[in-house]
Design an enzyme around this catalytic site. Structure first.
Site, PDB file in Angstrom:
ATOM      1  N   THR A  22       0.852  -1.183   0.000  1.00  0.00           N
ATOM      2  CA  THR A  22       0.000   0.000   0.000  1.00  0.00           C
ATOM      3  C   THR A  22       0.891   1.236   0.000  1.00  0.00           C
ATOM      4  OG1 THR A  22      -2.040   0.964   0.863  1.00  0.00           O
ATOM      5  CG2 THR A  22      -0.443   0.256   2.508  1.00  0.00           C
ATOM      6  N   CYS A  28      -3.473   7.126   8.072  1.00  0.00           N
ATOM      7  CA  CYS A  28      -4.086   5.804   7.953  1.00  0.00           C
ATOM      8  C   CYS A  28      -3.118   4.753   8.485  1.00  0.00           C
ATOM      9  CB  CYS A  28      -4.398   5.486   6.505  1.00  0.00           C
ATOM     10  SG  CYS A  28      -5.696   6.500   5.803  1.00  0.00           S
ATOM     11  N   HIS A  45      -5.878  -1.189   4.639  1.00  0.00           N
ATOM     12  CA  HIS A  45      -5.472   0.228   4.672  1.00  0.00           C
ATOM     13  C   HIS A  45      -6.617   0.968   5.361  1.00  0.00           C
ATOM     14  CE1 HIS A  45      -3.529   3.742   2.260  1.00  0.00           C
ATOM     15  NE2 HIS A  45      -4.252   4.249   3.231  1.00  0.00           N
TER      16      HIS A  45
END
Lengths: 160, 198
Positions: A22, A28, A45
């Protein structure tokens, strides 16, 4: 070997010899849950701690709803709940502001929520690289259970 | 937020044009160089689709301000590290490119540029529309674009649904490409469009 890309507010499951990746984690949180013997893993995520206030939104955005969904998918590909472990990265504070009005501690809230959720399922966090003020791009190697972390400040990887 | 029609997009483009024009004038005065501006390209993008517009891994300098007033939201000015280096060198009359990780003075200079750009943009909008918009003090980050945008999207635990992207290019002695982003809170965009009766 496939590079499986996980988008914001999404999760993906894969098996050896794939990698899960990711890009650009800020506040996040990237959560990798893996079974080292079965060589299966999932990466999420996660954007926000709880779906409580927005029950009709995409459930994969939130710590509480995303992880239970991901665990079900890990079961399906042969992961054993008793062997599952987690590695997490992200939860940064991207802007150091002088005003406390915008309490930008969403990264911290995400970490608290994810830890609580993992604890609920009895999944230990074996390593983590969280907080700070840097963005992270993470790659999980299912074959070795290594999580490679890259920041914009450095050309080198950190492995946890 | 519903899809915008052609009239509404036209109105937003005009606002982008006026705002960016005013920002260019302010930048020109600040740097004391002649700055021309290309007609900005305005787009309205749902937050989920921002990945189609941006390369998340791209390293950018971001100056972030919260917008207060009648049409509140979050405003962001994005530029390349090269543009940032150029601006800092020009403002501080230096020959060497600064290291933004260590150089507080250079960061402060860049924040001021962002502050001037965004504030003058908002002043133009306020004069034009009669809707009061004011900005907070600036914050800066140089990092992967994906991480930066996330920090903004999730500030205040709020996730809006649209981003107004105003793509600009300032040309002076050295080209500065920049992006203004406005993330309206709630119905701020509708409020702005309401001025036109749209």
């Amino acid at each position: 070997m496939n590079k499986v890309l996980v988008g914001m507010g999404d999760f993906k499951i894969s098996k050896v010899p794939d990698t899960l990746m990711t890009i650009g984690l800020g506040s996040c949180l990237g959560v990798c849950i893996f079974d080292q013997s079965a060589k299966v893993a999932g990466m999420a995520h996660i954007m926000l701690p709880t779906s409580r206030y927005m029950p009709h939104n995409n459930p994969m955005k939130y710590a509480d709803t995303c992880l239970s969904m991901m665990l079900n998918e890990i079961d399906k590909v042969g992961g054993n709940r008793l062997r599952l472990k987690a590695k997490i990265a992200g939860g940064a504070q991207m802007f150091a502001t002088h005003d406390d009005i915008s309490a930008m501690h969403i990264g911290e809230k995400n970490m608290v929520a994810v830890s609580a959720e993992l604890k609920k399922y009895g999944i230990p966090i074996v390593s983590q690289d969280v907080g700070g003020n840097v963005g992270r791009t993470i790659t999980f190697h299912i074959a070795t259970s290594e999580l490679h972390i890259k920041t914009a400040r450095s050309d080198n990887f950190k492995v946890i | 937020m519903k899809d915008l029609n052609e009239m509404q997009m036209g109105a937003l483009s005009e606002m982008g044009n006026i705002g960016a024009g005013n920002a260019a004038t302010a930048l020109s005065q600040l740097l004391n160089i002649k700055i021309d501006i290309k007609v900005p390209h305005v787009r309205v993008v749902p937050i989920e689709k921002t990945d189609d517009w941006f390369d998340r891994a791209d390293v950018k300098i971001a100056i972030y301000l919260r917008v207060m007033g009648e049409a509140p939201g979050k405003a962001l000015f994005l530029m390349s590290p090269q543009s940032g280096q150029f601006l800092a060198k020009t403002l501080l009359s230096r020959d060497k490119s600064p290291d933004f990780d260590k150089d507080e003075m250079a960061c402060s200079a860049i924040m001021e540029v962002g502050n001037v750009l965004v504030s003058s943009f908002l002043v133009a909008l306020t004069n034009f529309s009669g809707i009061l918009m004011q900005s907070s003090i600036p914050a800066m980050s140089m990092d992967m674009l994906g991480a930066i945008l996330q920090g903004i999207f999730l500030d205040n635990d709020e996730v809006g649904d649209t981003v107004l992207i105003i793509d600009t290019e300032f040309s002076g002695t050295s080209d500065i490409e920049g992006l203004f982003l406005f993330l309206p809170d709630g119905d701020a965009l509708e409020k702005l469009l309401g001025v036109f009766g749209l």
